[in-house]
Scaffold this motif. Structure first.
Motif, PDB file in Angstrom:
ATOM      1  N   GLY A  44      11.006 -66.331  25.874  1.00 23.93           N
ATOM      2  CA  GLY A  44       9.721 -65.921  26.454  1.00 23.93           C
ATOM      3  C   GLY A  44       9.862 -65.501  27.905  1.00 23.93           C
ATOM      4  O   GLY A  44       9.212 -64.541  28.351  1.00 23.93           O
ATOM      5  N   LEU A  45      10.725 -66.199  28.670  1.00 22.31           N
ATOM      6  CA  LEU A  45      10.962 -65.823  30.063  1.00 22.31           C
ATOM      7  C   LEU A  45      11.623 -64.457  30.151  1.00 22.31           C
ATOM      8  O   LEU A  45      11.281 -63.644  31.024  1.00 22.31           O
ATOM      9  N   ASN A  46      12.569 -64.184  29.257  1.00 21.01           N
ATOM     10  CA  ASN A  46      13.243 -62.881  29.264  1.00 21.01           C
ATOM     11  C   ASN A  46      12.254 -61.747  28.999  1.00 21.01           C
ATOM     12  O   ASN A  46      12.339 -60.675  29.611  1.00 21.01           O
ATOM     13  N   LYS A  47      11.318 -61.973  28.085  1.00 18.38           N
ATOM     14  CA  LYS A  47      10.313 -60.944  27.805  1.00 18.38           C
ATOM     15  C   LYS A  47       9.457 -60.665  29.038  1.00 18.38           C
ATOM     16  O   LYS A  47       9.143 -59.512  29.348  1.00 18.38           O
ATOM     17  N   LEU A  48       9.087 -61.718  29.761  1.00 24.33           N
ATOM     18  CA  LEU A  48       8.272 -61.532  30.963  1.00 24.33           C
ATOM     19  C   LEU A  48       9.059 -60.819  32.051  1.00 24.33           C
ATOM     20  O   LEU A  48       8.510 -59.983  32.783  1.00 24.33           O
ATOM     21  N   ILE A  49      10.345 -61.143  32.182  1.00 25.55           N
ATOM     22  CA  ILE A  49      11.174 -60.483  33.200  1.00 25.55           C
ATOM     23  C   ILE A  49      11.284 -58.990  32.910  1.00 25.55           C
ATOM     24  O   ILE A  49      11.100 -58.143  33.795  1.00 25.55           O
ATOM     25  N   LEU A  50      11.586 -58.652  31.658  1.00 23.45           N
ATOM     26  CA  LEU A  50      11.752 -57.243  31.299  1.00 23.45           C
ATOM     27  C   LEU A  50      10.426 -56.482  31.316  1.00 23.45           C
ATOM     28  O   LEU A  50      10.414 -55.261  31.457  1.00 23.45           O
ATOM     29  N   ASP A  51       9.328 -57.212  31.159  1.00 22.73           N
ATOM     30  CA  ASP A  51       8.008 -56.571  31.160  1.00 22.73           C
ATOM     31  C   ASP A  51       7.608 -56.097  32.551  1.00 22.73           C
ATOM     32  O   ASP A  51       6.732 -55.229  32.686  1.00 22.73           O
ATOM     33  N   GLN A  52       8.223 -56.647  33.606  1.00 26.73           N
ATOM     34  CA  GLN A  52       7.835 -56.283  34.970  1.00 26.73           C
ATOM     35  C   GLN A  52       8.411 -54.942  35.421  1.00 26.73           C
ATOM     36  O   GLN A  52       7.795 -54.234  36.210  1.00 26.73           O
ATOM     37  N   GLY A  53       9.604 -54.586  34.950  1.00 22.53           N
ATOM     38  CA  GLY A  53      10.226 -53.327  35.379  1.00 22.53           C
ATOM     39  C   GLY A  53      10.723 -53.375  36.805  1.00 22.53           C
ATOM     40  O   GLY A  53      10.498 -52.439  37.582  1.00 22.53           O
ATOM     41  N   TRP A  54      11.422 -54.465  37.181  1.00 22.48           N
ATOM     42  CA  TRP A  54      11.901 -54.601  38.560  1.00 22.48           C
ATOM     43  C   TRP A  54      12.864 -53.490  38.956  1.00 22.48           C
ATOM     44  O   TRP A  54      12.766 -52.932  40.048  1.00 22.48           O
ATOM     45  N   GLY A  55      13.810 -53.175  38.060  1.00 16.14           N
ATOM     46  CA  GLY A  55      14.783 -52.133  38.383  1.00 16.14           C
ATOM     47  C   GLY A  55      14.126 -50.785  38.592  1.00 16.14           C
ATOM     48  O   GLY A  55      14.467 -50.037  39.522  1.00 16.14           O
ATOM     49  N   MET A  56      13.157 -50.438  37.745  1.00 15.54           N
ATOM     50  CA  MET A  56      12.429 -49.183  37.900  1.00 15.54           C
ATOM     51  C   MET A  56      11.655 -49.157  39.210  1.00 15.54           C
ATOM     52  O   MET A  56      11.595 -48.131  39.895  1.00 15.54           O
ATOM     53  N   MET A  57      11.080 -50.300  39.581  1.00 24.21           N
ATOM     54  CA  MET A  57      10.305 -50.368  40.812  1.00 24.21           C
ATOM     55  C   MET A  57      11.178 -50.132  42.042  1.00 24.21           C
ATOM     56  O   MET A  57      10.800 -49.385  42.954  1.00 24.21           O
ATOM     57  N   VAL A  58      12.349 -50.747  42.066  1.00 25.30           N
ATOM     58  CA  VAL A  58      13.254 -50.571  43.209  1.00 25.30           C
ATOM     59  C   VAL A  58      13.730 -49.132  43.297  1.00 25.30           C
ATOM     60  O   VAL A  58      13.833 -48.557  44.392  1.00 25.30           O
ATOM     61  N   ASP A  59      14.019 -48.513  42.145  1.00 22.78           N
ATOM     62  CA  ASP A  59      14.432 -47.100  42.154  1.00 22.78           C
ATOM     63  C   ASP A  59      13.318 -46.204  42.698  1.00 22.78           C
ATOM     64  O   ASP A  59      13.580 -45.259  43.460  1.00 22.78           O
ATOM     65  N   MET A  60      12.076 -46.483  42.317  1.00 21.73           N
ATOM     66  CA  MET A  60      10.945 -45.704  42.829  1.00 21.73           C
ATOM     67  C   MET A  60      10.818 -45.857  44.335  1.00 21.73           C
ATOM     68  O   MET A  60      10.604 -44.879  45.064  1.00 21.73           O
ATOM     69  N   LEU A  61      10.945 -47.081  44.823  1.00 21.96           N
ATOM     70  CA  LEU A  61      10.857 -47.310  46.264  1.00 21.96           C
ATOM     71  C   LEU A  61      11.974 -46.584  47.008  1.00 21.96           C
ATOM     72  O   LEU A  61      11.763 -46.066  48.114  1.00 21.96           O
ATOM     73  N   GLU A  62      13.145 -46.529  46.396  1.00 23.22           N
ATOM     74  CA  GLU A  62      14.295 -45.914  47.066  1.00 23.22           C
ATOM     75  C   GLU A  62      14.093 -44.420  47.292  1.00 23.22           C
ATOM     76  O   GLU A  62      14.271 -43.918  48.404  1.00 23.22           O
ATOM     77  N   TYR A  63      13.723 -43.689  46.226  1.00 21.66           N
ATOM     78  CA  TYR A  63      13.575 -42.241  46.424  1.00 21.66           C
ATOM     79  C   TYR A  63      12.295 -41.882  47.171  1.00 21.66           C
ATOM     80  O   TYR A  63      12.241 -40.865  47.868  1.00 21.66           O
ATOM     81  N   LYS A  64      11.264 -42.715  47.066  1.00 17.10           N
ATOM     82  CA  LYS A  64      10.045 -42.430  47.819  1.00 17.10           C
ATOM     83  C   LYS A  64      10.241 -42.689  49.309  1.00 17.10           C
ATOM     84  O   LYS A  64       9.670 -41.970  50.145  1.00 17.10           O
ATOM     85  N   GLN A  65      11.038 -43.690  49.638  1.00 21.21           N
ATOM     86  CA  GLN A  65      11.378 -43.902  51.047  1.00 21.21           C
ATOM     87  C   GLN A  65      12.224 -42.753  51.577  1.00 21.21           C
ATOM     88  O   GLN A  65      12.085 -42.355  52.743  1.00 21.21           O
ATOM     89  N   HIS A  66      13.084 -42.220  50.751  1.00 25.24           N
ATOM     90  CA  HIS A  66      13.888 -41.062  51.154  1.00 25.24           C
ATOM     91  C   HIS A  66      13.006 -39.861  51.427  1.00 25.24           C
ATOM     92  O   HIS A  66      13.222 -39.122  52.404  1.00 25.24           O
ATOM     93  N   TRP A  67      11.994 -39.648  50.607  1.00 21.92           N
ATOM     94  CA  TRP A  67      11.068 -38.539  50.824  1.00 21.92           C
ATOM     95  C   TRP A  67      10.240 -38.746  52.088  1.00 21.92           C
ATOM     96  O   TRP A  67       9.960 -37.788  52.815  1.00 21.92           O
ATOM     97  N   GLN A  68       9.850 -39.979  52.357  1.00 25.72           N
ATOM     98  CA  GLN A  68       8.988 -40.265  53.504  1.00 25.72           C
ATOM     99  C   GLN A  68       9.765 -40.366  54.819  1.00 25.72           C
ATOM    100  O   GLN A  68       9.154 -40.381  55.887  1.00 25.72           O
ATOM    101  N   GLY A  69      11.096 -40.445  54.726  1.00 26.56           N
ATOM    102  CA  GLY A  69      11.889 -40.652  55.935  1.00 26.56           C
ATOM    103  C   GLY A  69      12.034 -42.116  56.294  1.00 26.56           C
ATOM    104  O   GLY A  69      12.383 -42.445  57.428  1.00 26.56           O
ATOM    105  N   GLY A  70      11.763 -42.993  55.344  1.00 28.29           N
ATOM    106  CA  GLY A  70      11.879 -44.430  55.566  1.00 28.29           C
ATOM    107  C   GLY A  70      13.233 -44.954  55.131  1.00 28.29           C
ATOM    108  O   GLY A  70      14.182 -44.207  54.869  1.00 28.29           O
ATOM    109  N   LEU A  71      13.318 -46.277  55.017  1.00 29.38           N
ATOM    110  CA  LEU A  71      14.584 -46.941  54.716  1.00 29.38           C
ATOM    111  C   LEU A  71      14.332 -48.057  53.716  1.00 29.38           C
ATOM    112  O   LEU A  71      13.380 -48.828  53.856  1.00 29.38           O
ATOM    113  N   LEU A  72      15.200 -48.150  52.715  1.00 28.16           N
ATOM    114  CA  LEU A  72      15.169 -49.246  51.759  1.00 28.16           C
ATOM    115  C   LEU A  72      16.495 -49.995  51.843  1.00 28.16           C
ATOM    116  O   LEU A  72      17.564 -49.385  51.754  1.00 28.16           O
ATOM    117  N   ILE A  73      16.430 -51.301  52.008  1.00 28.83           N
ATOM    118  CA  ILE A  73      17.619 -52.140  52.130  1.00 28.83           C
ATOM    119  C   ILE A  73      17.614 -53.140  50.985  1.00 28.83           C
ATOM    120  O   ILE A  73      16.612 -53.809  50.732  1.00 28.83           O
TER     121      ILE A  73
END
Length: 434
Positions: free
Chosen positions: A326-355
């Motif tokens: 059940g915990l694994n289903k909740l973890i995969l349901d959040q999409g953490w990896g997709m979220m970090v990837d979105m933040l990375e390229y959007k920061q690149h477009w905005q001129g920001g920084l992701l660490i």
């Protein structure tokens, strides 16, 4: 600076256009499978596999009397692009760096699969090897390059080749930049069109000067270092009961029968609906965060390892298997990896920084005195330092530690890049990026 961006819209072809599009994507899928079988033969004979060798074999397929339909029901450009995608998949398989990352992710060993060659011998299908495409997967696509030569846009319609003509699409936003390619995809019975654009802009400067640390979780999707919380959407959990009912109905039908295929399409639509909800929600929250903060610090989480099954083996059985599932289903349901990837390229477009920082000890460290102890984390929600008696929400304390570790990575004290210590020294909490 060049920015590559894709604009995806719902495509609405009529019945005649759907027939032509189905022929095109079907031909592309057929060529992929034929070329993959040839490449397995080349792999067994230790021959070099690259895009040039595979593309040159397309004409042999078209000249085959058994495959006459490729001359009238396919697009030459889309076939070449499909074969180039196959070559890219093989180059990924031969890349030692990708295999090294795969070894870090402790995946459960699955049953071995083999492919039978023309001479009767079999080769083992290894991880990262390209796989055959099936029509029942409900996911097909073709890509056309040189957009100006073969296609054009007229309002909310796009002109496509092979006699398709003008096809209406739901143009929800303006397409900015020069269109380099167009991808027509079909997923769960629905057509989509994606325009790959490129535009040149000056080096952007982020309008904000603030920095923020983000702690990812399940009960709270995002906990920020400034005390804000964002609730999760849990799209899979909200549709889990309906999905389970459809899957039980599927199990009672004859495999690959007409009723089985109808039921399978219903399940695919539910999965597509779940993914769309998650994708839309993550886009909204990542866009808001990226616009308001110049520096974003997140944990470099290994989701594959975190969501590993606890079932164990036949010799040594696992513990709390149902709870971990059940915990694994909740973890995969959040999409953490997709979220970090979105933040990375959007920061690149905005001129920001992701660490991305190492997640170790971020939940055990006191953000006030930097004392590290397992006993500091009294419960899932409560943090109380055993040294200075600082009390705070555990997620908020972790987010502050993440922000401090991000500043330390940029400073000379914490090191920059690879090889930095696991227990990162913080250099004080700063709310602005410098």
């Amino acid at each position: 600076m060049k920015i590559n961006k894709a604009y995806k819209f719902r495509l609405e072809p009529n019945v005649e256009q759907q027939v032509i599009l189905n022929n095109l994507v079907g031909s592309a899928r057929f060529v992929w499978n034929q070329m993959l079988a040839m490449s397995f033969e080349m792999f067994a004979n230790n021959e070099f596999i690259n895009a040039t060798n595979l593309v040159n074999k397309i004409m042999d397929l078209k000249n085959n009397p058994d495959f006459e339909f490729l001359k009238s029901h396919s697009n030459a450009v889309s076939l070449q692009q499909k074969v180039r995608d196959l070559a890219s998949a093989w180059s990924r398989f031969f890349d030692p760096k990708v295999h090294a990352r795969l070894k870090e992710n402790k995946k459960k060993i699955r049953k071995l699969k083999f492919f039978k060659l023309a001479d009767g011998t079999e080769i083992q299908l290894r991880p990262l090897m390209p796989r055959f495409k099936r029509k029942s997967d409900g996911c097909d696509s073709i890509r056309l390059v040189q957009f100006d030569k073969y296609c054009r846009i007229e309002g909310n319609r796009v002109k496509l080749p092979n006699g398709i003509g003008l096809v209406k699409f739901r143009k929800s936003q303006d397409i900015i930049g020069t269109i380099k390619n167009v991808t027509i995809s079909k997923k769960s019975g629905r057509w989509s069109v994606s325009f790959g654009c490129e535009r040149e802009i000056e080096n952007p400067i982020h309008p904000s000067k603030t920095a923020i640390g983000i702690d990812l979780g399940i009960t709270k999707l995002i906990s920020t270092s400034d005390g804000q919380y964002i609730k999760p959407k849990n799209s899979f959990k909200s549709n889990q009961v309906k999905l389970a009912k459809l899957q039980r109905q599927l199990s009672r039908k004859v495999l690959f029968s007409q009723n089985w295929q109808k039921q399978n399409r219903k399940i695919q639509k539910i999965h597509h609906h779940i993914a769309n909800i998650r994708h839309d929600y993550l886009h909204k929250i990542t866009t808001n965060i990226s616009k308001n903060h110049a520096m974003i610090v997140v944990e470099n989480l290994k989701v594959v390892n975190m969501s590993q099954s606890a079932s164990g083996s036949a010799v040594q059985h696992g513990r709390n298997v149902k709870a971990k599932s059940g915990l694994n289903k909740l973890i995969l349901d959040q999409g953490w990896g997709m979220m970090v990837d979105m933040l990375e390229y959007k920061q690149h477009w905005q001129g920001g920084l992701l660490i991305k920082i190492n997640p170790r000890y971020t939940s055990q460290t006191c953000s006030q005195c930097q004392h590290i102890a397992k006993e500091n984390r009294r419960s899932q929600a409560r943090f109380e330092c055993v040294k200075c008696r600082y009390v705070a929400n555990a997620d908020f304390n972790a987010a502050r530690n993440i922000l401090a570790a991000g500043h330390a990575v940029l400073s000379a004290e914490g090191g920059c890049g690879k090889g930095r210590p696991m227990k990162q020294k913080t250099c004080g909490l700063r709310e602005k990026a410098t």
